[in-house]
Design a protein around this motif. Sequence first.
Motif, PDB file in Angstrom:
ATOM      1  N   ARG A 190      -5.918   1.916  -7.093  1.00 44.21           N
ATOM      2  CA  ARG A 190      -4.929   0.883  -6.787  1.00 44.21           C
ATOM      3  C   ARG A 190      -4.122   1.222  -5.531  1.00 44.21           C
ATOM      4  N   HIS A 191      -3.915   2.517  -5.279  1.00 40.17           N
ATOM      5  CA  HIS A 191      -3.106   2.923  -4.118  1.00 40.17           C
ATOM      6  C   HIS A 191      -3.905   3.820  -3.159  1.00 40.17           C
ATOM      7  N   ASP A 192      -5.202   3.581  -3.072  1.00 38.29           N
ATOM      8  CA  ASP A 192      -6.091   4.325  -2.173  1.00 38.29           C
ATOM      9  C   ASP A 192      -5.533   4.289  -0.754  1.00 38.29           C
ATOM     10  N   ARG A 193      -5.261   5.478  -0.194  1.00 37.23           N
ATOM     11  CA  ARG A 193      -4.666   5.541   1.148  1.00 37.23           C
ATOM     12  C   ARG A 193      -5.690   5.360   2.258  1.00 37.23           C
ATOM     13  N   LEU A 194      -6.953   5.596   1.941  1.00 35.52           N
ATOM     14  CA  LEU A 194      -7.976   5.542   2.979  1.00 35.52           C
ATOM     15  C   LEU A 194      -8.609   4.160   3.074  1.00 35.52           C
ATOM     16  N   VAL A 195      -8.895   3.537   1.933  1.00 37.27           N
ATOM     17  CA  VAL A 195      -9.504   2.202   1.899  1.00 37.27           C
ATOM     18  C   VAL A 195      -8.657   1.320   0.977  1.00 37.27           C
ATOM     19  N   ASN A 196      -8.001   0.337   1.567  1.00 34.98           N
ATOM     20  CA  ASN A 196      -7.094  -0.529   0.817  1.00 34.98           C
ATOM     21  C   ASN A 196      -7.798  -1.174  -0.370  1.00 34.98           C
ATOM     22  N   VAL A 197      -7.110  -1.268  -1.497  1.00 32.71           N
ATOM     23  CA  VAL A 197      -7.705  -1.818  -2.714  1.00 32.71           C
ATOM     24  C   VAL A 197      -8.148  -3.270  -2.542  1.00 32.71           C
ATOM     25  N   ARG A 198      -7.598  -3.974  -1.551  1.00 30.32           N
ATOM     26  CA  ARG A 198      -7.990  -5.374  -1.354  1.00 30.32           C
ATOM     27  C   ARG A 198      -9.447  -5.498  -0.890  1.00 30.32           C
ATOM     28  N   HIS A 199      -9.986  -4.417  -0.316  1.00 35.85           N
ATOM     29  CA  HIS A 199     -11.426  -4.412  -0.010  1.00 35.85           C
ATOM     30  C   HIS A 199     -12.224  -4.547  -1.302  1.00 35.85           C
ATOM     31  N   GLY A 200     -11.855  -3.775  -2.313  1.00 37.50           N
ATOM     32  CA  GLY A 200     -12.552  -3.832  -3.588  1.00 37.50           C
ATOM     33  C   GLY A 200     -12.361  -5.170  -4.287  1.00 37.50           C
ATOM     34  N   ARG A 201     -11.157  -5.717  -4.194  1.00 34.85           N
ATOM     35  CA  ARG A 201     -10.904  -7.021  -4.819  1.00 34.85           C
ATOM     36  C   ARG A 201     -11.744  -8.115  -4.164  1.00 34.85           C
ATOM     37  N   TRP A 202     -11.887  -8.037  -2.847  1.00 36.81           N
ATOM     38  CA  TRP A 202     -12.700  -9.053  -2.146  1.00 36.81           C
ATOM     39  C   TRP A 202     -14.153  -8.961  -2.614  1.00 36.81           C
ATOM     40  N   LEU A 203     -14.670  -7.751  -2.734  1.00 35.07           N
ATOM     41  CA  LEU A 203     -16.056  -7.584  -3.192  1.00 35.07           C
ATOM     42  C   LEU A 203     -16.257  -8.208  -4.569  1.00 35.07           C
TER      43      LEU A 203
END
Length: 458
Positions: free
Chosen positions: A236-249
Amino acid sequence: MRPVPARGTPIARPETRYARSGDVHIAYQVFGEGSFDLVLVPGFTTHVELVWEYEPTAHFMEGLASFARVISFDRRGSGLSDPVREAPTLEERMDDVRAVMDAAGCERAALAGISEGVPMSILFAATYPQRVQALVLTGGMARSTYADDYPWGTPAQALIESGSELILPNWGDGSIIEISSPSQADNAEARAFYARLERATASPGMLAALSQMFLDLDVREVVPSVHTSTLVLHRRHDRLVNVRHGRWLAEHMPNARLVELDGNDHTFWFEGTEEWLGEVQEFLTGNRAAPVTERALATVLFTDIVDSTRTAAKLGDRRWREVLEQHHRAVRDALGRFNGREVKSTGDGFLATFDGPARAIRCAEAIVASSAASGILVRAGLHTGECEVMGEDIGGIAVHIAARVSAHAEPGEVLVSRTVKDLVAGSGIAFTDRGTHALRGVPETWELHAVAAQRSPA
């Protein structure tokens, strides 16, 4: 079906083999005895052999092997695979996956894409659906950079600047841990492992080429074509890859399910490993392994180096690593002499168990004495109680009490609960009363006693 080992069971180190992909040799390993194949698609940092030399990453691999036959590989240009003149294209990387699967005798497998390995896994599943039975995408993205219709991507120029100013000049010193695994940023042992992994993955020149390729990644048009059952995992708070990338997928892939996990680490080697493994195992097999729990009486020892961060800054990275390695050798030597069992190392501390409290005290004294001779101060805490034994790990209230006792110890002191003191009556070990204390998170108050320093450890 093949037998499935219990979670956490150590396995023999797998042999590294090579698959031929065109003119390039791809290093790969096969391990585990699960009933299906799982291909592990790596991100930027990859080295199929080095991951077995560090306990957290080896534990992660053993967890996968507990329910699958795992095929791992180093992408071309990285790790033990052939070096290449230019960064590989997604098409070439797909060829490499097929070559590795063929060499391993794998016709169809689940793919687990990690970080930058996610876009290639998506493209592979869309192109070769007959070879992919399921997808696991963790900490990844469909596009690497900002676009007007993809605003959570980092602007390309910002990535270029951070790469040239921050990453490339420091590549090989482990500093990437600060954004990849910030929970371990102060763990000198973890930082040293990251440094080794960076250097073993790629040279700075190769890294620059790989980084340029990363800037051009965009598989958004392909995502809706992936009909394979997919699990998307993201911190949820990934500093390297924003969680919104995962939500979009998850929103744009027809058969995807998103699971957001707590924490800000990009990796799953240190925190949340069991949760990650449990989600993946349940998704791929329909069952989540419950840890095999036994209960046993044990004396629990916690040690840690006092003011380790300040000492590391004072000594410098190289000297601090030398001191830390010397300390680790001394601790493990003491554990061997007094029949202790190392449960885990936390970088600047150890958790160990003993089948006798007197041996545990003598071991703690030896550790404190050897550390003082090396110029560092160590505190130690001991408690005896019933522990939950879960494979190689332990848990339960006795472990929490020992940790709290250790936190109350002074530098260079061995502090024990009254339980330990009472159990060693007649041993000749002397104690100094340290009063009654409330231990954080533990009911009631506890009498604590410091081991008197007049006796030399045997």
